[in-house]
Design an enzyme around this catalytic site. Structure first.
Site, PDB file in Angstrom:
ATOM      1  CG  HIS A 127      -2.050  -1.029   1.104  1.00 26.35           C
ATOM      2  ND1 HIS A 127      -2.503  -1.545  -0.083  1.00 26.35           N
ATOM      3  CD2 HIS A 127      -2.793  -1.624   2.090  1.00 26.35           C
ATOM      4  CE1 HIS A 127      -3.472  -2.420   0.157  1.00 26.35           C
ATOM      5  NE2 HIS A 127      -3.662  -2.483   1.465  1.00 26.35           N
ATOM      6  CG  HIS A 201      -7.883  -0.515   2.195  1.00 19.93           C
ATOM      7  ND1 HIS A 201      -8.397  -1.149   3.296  1.00 19.93           N
ATOM      8  CD2 HIS A 201      -6.897  -1.308   1.735  1.00 19.93           C
ATOM      9  CE1 HIS A 201      -7.734  -2.280   3.509  1.00 19.93           C
ATOM     10  NE2 HIS A 201      -6.822  -2.405   2.562  1.00 19.93           N
ATOM     11  CD  GLU A 340      -8.348  -3.619  -0.624  1.00 19.56           C
ATOM     12  OE1 GLU A 340      -7.211  -3.148  -0.841  1.00 19.56           O
ATOM     13  OE2 GLU A 340      -8.544  -4.594   0.121  1.00 19.56           O
TER      14      GLU A 340
END
Length: 375
Positions: A127, A201, A340
């Site tokens: 991420h 997210h 996602e």
């Protein structure tokens, strides 16, 4: 824009395209930082979404159940301090990047040069790194899209930031419609070839945030294949058929039905934490239907459409009750799920996957729509 942390939320209520002051939280002063704002997009029925320019985080999504009762279906907090200090860094509601999901061993080679990134998830990069897009302060401007109110956030990631090449200019526009659609539009340009994979997210619980687990939610995924992973959750490169496996969500089934079966992939993920390859009927980049979730008690339904080739289904395997949300309730194990929309994990190291490289002169342009209704 300073990349570190600022005040607690200073409330801003957005009515139409006009921003007017709302309730301010007690403030935590930090030297040399900009203030963090909280914006509300509310439609004519009273359903609303709240978004902060810290991490471009969606902090709440308030939508009706089948009886018309409004409830918040997004996990999250009511102070920035809680987002910063949350154990296990769950990324509640954030836009993650520069590369959402994992890159194997925090390394990739592009145009003959090898780039090293932070390994912040076991041996891998996750991420966007230590200070990814979820932990920076974005510039936010109330705007309009097709005459409807929206919120546009921008951020400039510098060449070398978190190890990535290229100065990357990013914009994320949130729009909330009278049809209870949250439209998320991502744009980016770069001056040097770079990987990019932005995603939203948010953790959802359609029974209401903090109201038990999501195991009884009924899920459909428009995907006949998924990308199996190794023990560190890096894709093996295979596109595996879901048929005959616990990963077959082509017909509605509860999230909990097969989650406990004896399966190596479920063991690796401690449940579902996998990328599904969407069954695309049109051209790459066209909007397509991706997923549908029903919570049977409230009757709330969420449908997702996207231009992306994949969707990561994660069912809150690392939630363990230590995190307390907005309502004061603990977020229990599997108390929320994420869907996602994305390019596939580790694409910079997987030449057979759709490319996630953005080059100078090109524009990253992708959209995902979350539509809420009842049954």
């Amino acid at each position: 824009m300073n990349r570190l942390f600022a005040h607690w939320f200073a409330g801003v209520l957005m009515l139409g395209c006009l921003a007017v002051p709302g309730r301010a939280q007690d403030q935590m002063q930090v030297e040399d930082f900009d203030s963090i704002q909280l914006y509300t997009l509310e439609n004519k029925s009273g359903a609303k979404v709240q978004i902060t320019n810290f991490g471009a985080i969606v902090t709440s999504i308030v939508v009706p159940d089948r009886d018309g009762k409004l409830g918040d279906v997004a996990l999250g907090y009511d102070s920035v301090e809680s987002y910063i200090n949350a154990v296990d860094k769950p990324y509640f509601g954030a836009v993650v990047g520069r590369y959402g999901n994992r890159i194997a061993e925090g390394e990739f080679t592009l145009d003959g040069e090898t780039y090293s990134l932070a390994t912040n998830n076991g041996p891998n990069h996750l991420h966007g790194g230590v200070i990814g897009f979820d932990k920076v302060v974005w510039d936010a401007v109330p705007t309009a899209v097709n005459g409807k109110p929206a919120l546009k956030m921008t951020y400039h990631a510098k060449d070398g930031e978190e190890g990535y090449p290229g100065n990357l200019s990013v914009a994320v526009t949130y729009q909330w419609t009278d049809e209870n659609e949250l439209i998320v539009h991502y744009e980016a340009t770069t001056d040097k070839a770079t990987p990019i994979n932005l995603t939203q997210h948010t953790y959802f619980n359609l029974a209401g945030e903090g109201n038990g687990t999501i195991l009884d939610h009924e899920l459909i995924l428009n995907a006949s294949k998924f990308t199996p992973v190794d023990s560190t959750l890096i894709p093996t490169g295979e596109l595996r058929e879901v048929e005959g496996t616990p990963f077959d969500f082509r017909k509605a089934k509860t999230i909990g039905r097969d989650i406990g079966v004896d399966n190596e992939q479920l063991e690796f993920g401690l449940g579902y934490d996998h990328n599904f390859v969407l069954d695309r009927s049109g051209e790459p980049g066209e909007m397509m239907w991706a997923a549908r979730v029903l919570e049977p008690v409230t009757g709330r339904v969420m449908e997702i459409r996207t231009t992306e080739p994949g969707i990561q289904f994660y069912c809150g395997n690392f939630l363990d009750g230590r995190l307390e949300g907005k309502s004061g309730k603990s977020y229990v194990h599997r108390g929320g799920f994420c869907l996602e929309t994305q390019h596939f994990p580790d694409s910079p190291n997987q030449p057979t996957f759709p490319s996630a490289i953005l080059k100078p002169g090109e524009k990253y342009d992708t959209t995902t729509v979350f539509r809420f209704s009842t049954k």
